[in-house]
Design a protein around this motif. Sequence first.
Motif, short mmCIF file in Angstrom:
data_model
loop_
_atom_site.label_atom_id
_atom_site.label_comp_id
_atom_site.label_asym_id
_atom_site.label_seq_id
_atom_site.Cartn_x
_atom_site.Cartn_y
_atom_site.Cartn_z
N SER A 81 0.80 -1.22 0.00
CA SER A 81 0.00 0.00 0.00
C SER A 81 0.84 1.27 0.00
O SER A 81 0.33 2.34 0.34
N ASN A 82 2.11 1.18 -0.40
CA ASN A 82 2.97 2.37 -0.43
C ASN A 82 2.72 3.14 -1.73
O ASN A 82 3.21 2.74 -2.79
N PRO A 83 1.99 4.25 -1.68
CA PRO A 83 1.64 4.95 -2.92
C PRO A 83 2.84 5.53 -3.66
O PRO A 83 2.83 5.60 -4.89
N GLU A 84 3.87 5.92 -2.93
CA GLU A 84 5.05 6.50 -3.58
C GLU A 84 5.79 5.46 -4.41
O GLU A 84 6.26 5.74 -5.51
N VAL A 85 5.90 4.26 -3.88
CA VAL A 85 6.60 3.19 -4.60
C VAL A 85 5.74 2.69 -5.77
O VAL A 85 6.23 2.50 -6.89
N ILE A 86 4.46 2.52 -5.52
CA ILE A 86 3.55 2.05 -6.57
C ILE A 86 3.49 3.05 -7.73
O ILE A 86 3.37 2.65 -8.89
N SER A 87 3.62 4.35 -7.44
CA SER A 87 3.57 5.35 -8.52
C SER A 87 4.72 5.15 -9.52
O SER A 87 4.59 5.48 -10.70
#
Length: 193
Positions: A81-87
């Motif tokens: 759920s890490n949005p920065e990494v998933i982006s």
Amino acid sequence: MVLYYILISLTCIRSIASGEHGESWPDGDMLPLGVLVNGHRTSLSEDEQLSLFSLWCIFRNPLIFGGNLLELDEFTMSILSNPEVISINQASSNNRQLWANKVPNVQAWAASGTLNSTYVALFNLGETTSSFQFSFADVDLTGNSCFVRDLWLHKDLGQSTGSISVSINSHGVKLFQLMRCYSPRNQPPKNSK
């Protein structure tokens, strides 16, 4: 066995990224993180799980979770759920390997991000902690001052010029976002609306 899995993944992904096989889409398989479907925990350490997920994101591999959603622990949830990494996986471009073994047992990958940022993933494949200076010249930011953010720690590391000091656990990863700093005389182009 675990390190072998990560090494094979890096080798296969590097081969696809280099275009050796013509046009193809990355398919590194499912992510064996946390508790697996058979009820056993993954054999990957926490550092190795972060490394594998980082590799899948920097290479824009499909993110297919191979664990049991009903038994998510806090650590696995923090990865997924890490949005920065998933982006990085969802919105980066020019994803590529920078170098391998320029620093012993370390591989460096990069990608272009939004807002003139650059993502850098540094993987330590060795059996001991690796400490070194990562040069901004490796991502064509020679002589530039950059804001540095650690994406796994969700932490701004401040402004740095030319390089950053890095220390990576065995089988671990450091994942950074570099944003070029601009002086009042050297502003980025304004977005036209």
